[in-house]
Design an enzyme around this catalytic site. Structure first.
Site, PDB file in Angstrom:
ATOM      1  NE  ARG A 234      -4.322  -1.497   0.045  1.00 53.22           N
ATOM      2  CZ  ARG A 234      -4.513  -2.537  -0.762  1.00 53.22           C
ATOM      3  NH1 ARG A 234      -3.373  -2.920  -1.592  1.00 53.22           N
ATOM      4  NH2 ARG A 234      -5.668  -3.195  -0.709  1.00 53.22           N
ATOM      5  CE  LYS A 237       4.397  -3.113  -4.643  1.00 54.93           C
ATOM      6  NZ  LYS A 237       3.284  -2.795  -3.309  1.00 54.93           N
ATOM      7  CB  ALA A 255      -2.370  -9.100 -14.002  1.00 54.46           C
ATOM      8  CG  HIS A 273      -4.650  -2.950  -9.356  1.00 57.01           C
ATOM      9  ND1 HIS A 273      -3.246  -2.893  -9.585  1.00 57.01           N
ATOM     10  CD2 HIS A 273      -4.718  -3.239  -7.953  1.00 57.01           C
ATOM     11  CE1 HIS A 273      -2.418  -3.208  -8.466  1.00 57.01           C
ATOM     12  NE2 HIS A 273      -3.355  -3.059  -7.476  1.00 57.01           N
TER      13      HIS A 273
END
Length: 402
Positions: A234, A237, A255, A273
């Site tokens: 968290r 980045k 991914a 995301h």
């Protein structure tokens, strides 16, 4: 064609009046910016802002030769006083072209928000694109065949990076296009952080009063081909990595975490995301990274190496001491070497994300210590092949290299 920026900030200026934020509190003196206005060859003024005549004088110019004043966006607040001798400002209807006696041609472009963009062609044939704040061009796909790269683009790069992505997608922005950020607001800290974010997008910022020469691309920043973004849980980045490519079209998002059936918390992470990513990005779920790095194509974002490593350690039996000692360690190091070599030889723009886990307490288990150590080795091997390496802490990116 010379373009003097009388101001480079958002319409409210920087610092904003009565704004207590940290950026406004430090945007004083040389760091203050006036509302954006551009003086083209001393004869065309794009956007009329308060104090334009004084700003021109400070930059060593006069508004006495201005023959046309064009507005690009609705001006809130009290009317701006028109200095004596200047023609009344106006806006050109979308799609119309205006020919000036000085040899300049101005074509009005439709935007996706209230405002008008202007494509200016100078007597020397050089081309400038000026976009209003918070806007991106509309209907670019219809003109893709005729869109040669502009020499100079003045745009709201921070607020609308997707505008730059659209221009790149149709060839209107090329490697030698000088992209200069204007309408700069208080969303990004001034100074080095602003310049770093813009450079990642292939853009730059200049102080008020700067005169730019269309076609002079020596100051166009080089976008790093390979970037590694490190950070803890968290830390921000992934947001930082995504931000580095949001001004580019058709990004391939890789991914490495895959899907986890029956894990709603993981599904929520994945959904978050995906919602952040631009619609033009394509997503691939894979851990076979070497072939992707060896292909030509649009920029690729790999998120993240720490999950790739966990899968690689699973496949070589790294958690069983006997298997690890009997060849698993050697097999893993070989995979890391091959991956690092693929990063080294990559010809496409690559942004990689990885966790930094070596700064906390020593893991209580042998497997945890092994993973920590191997991730540290992997990060070091990949970092050695990257032009730029960032460490993100509390949402702030620290440049370790580049």
């Amino acid at each position: 064609m010379d373009v003097t920026l009388l101001g480079t900030s958002a319409p409210a200026g920087l610092p904003r009046p009565d704004c207590p934020c940290a950026v406004c509190a430090t945007s004083l003196g040389d760091h203050a910016r006036a509302a954006t206005a551009a003086l083209v060859d001393g004869t065309l003024l794009l956007d009329l802002t308060p104090g334009a005549a004084f700003a021109a004088a400070r930059a060593g110019h006069s508004l006495g030769g201005v023959r046309q004043v064009l507005l690009s966006h609705p001006h809130d607040g009290p009317p701006v006083e028109v200095p004596a001798g200047l023609p009344q400002p106006g806006r050109v209807p979308d799609g119309r072209e205006l020919a000036l006696l000085t040899g300049h041609r101005v074509r009005a472009l439709a935007m996706d928000s209230p405002g008008t963009g202007y494509a200016v062609t100078g007597p020397d044939g050089r081309r400038l694109l000026y976009l209003p704040p918070g806007c991106a061009p509309a209907g670019l796909e219809e003109r893709a065949a005729e869109a040669a790269p502009y020499d100079l683009v003045l745009a709201d790069v921070v607020g609308r990076p997707d505008a730059l992505a659209r221009l790149r997608a149709v060839g209107a922005v090329g490697p030698t296009t000088d992209v200069v950020a204007v309408h700069v607001d208080h969303d990004v800290p001034r100074g080095a952080e602003l310049l770093r974010r813009l450079a990642a997008a292939g853009a730059r910022a200049v102080p008020d009063g700067t005169t730019l020469v269309a076609g002079a691309y020596e100051d166009v920043p080089d976008v790093p081909r390979r970037t590694l973004v490190l950070g803890g849980a968290r830390s921000g980045k992934s947001v930082e990595a995504e931000r580095r490519l949001e001004a580019f079209p058709q990004v391939l998002y890789v991914a490495t975490g895959g899907t986890r059936e029956g894990d709603p918390e993981w599904a929520s992470r994945v959904a978050l995301h995906r919602e952040r990513r631009p619609a033009s990005w394509r997503t691939v779920e894979t851990q076979d990274l070497v072939p992707l790095l060896g292909q030509e194509g649009p920029p690729v974002l790999i998120d993240c190496l720490s999950l790739w490593l966990a899968s690689a350690m699973d496949s070589v039996g790294a958690w069983e001491e006997e298997t690890w000692a009997g060849g698993g360690e050697r097999a893993l190091r070989g995979r890391v070497t091959v991956l690092a070599e693929a990063v080294r030889s990559a010809r496409r723009t690559v942004v990689l994300v990885s966790n930094e886990v070596g700064s906390g307490v020593v893991p209580a288990t042998a497997s945890g210590r092994r993973y920590r150590d191997e991730l540290g080795r992997l990060n070091a091997a990949v970092a050695a092949e990257c032009e730029q390496v960032l460490l993100v802490v509390a949402g702030q990116a620290l440049v370790l290299r580049g």
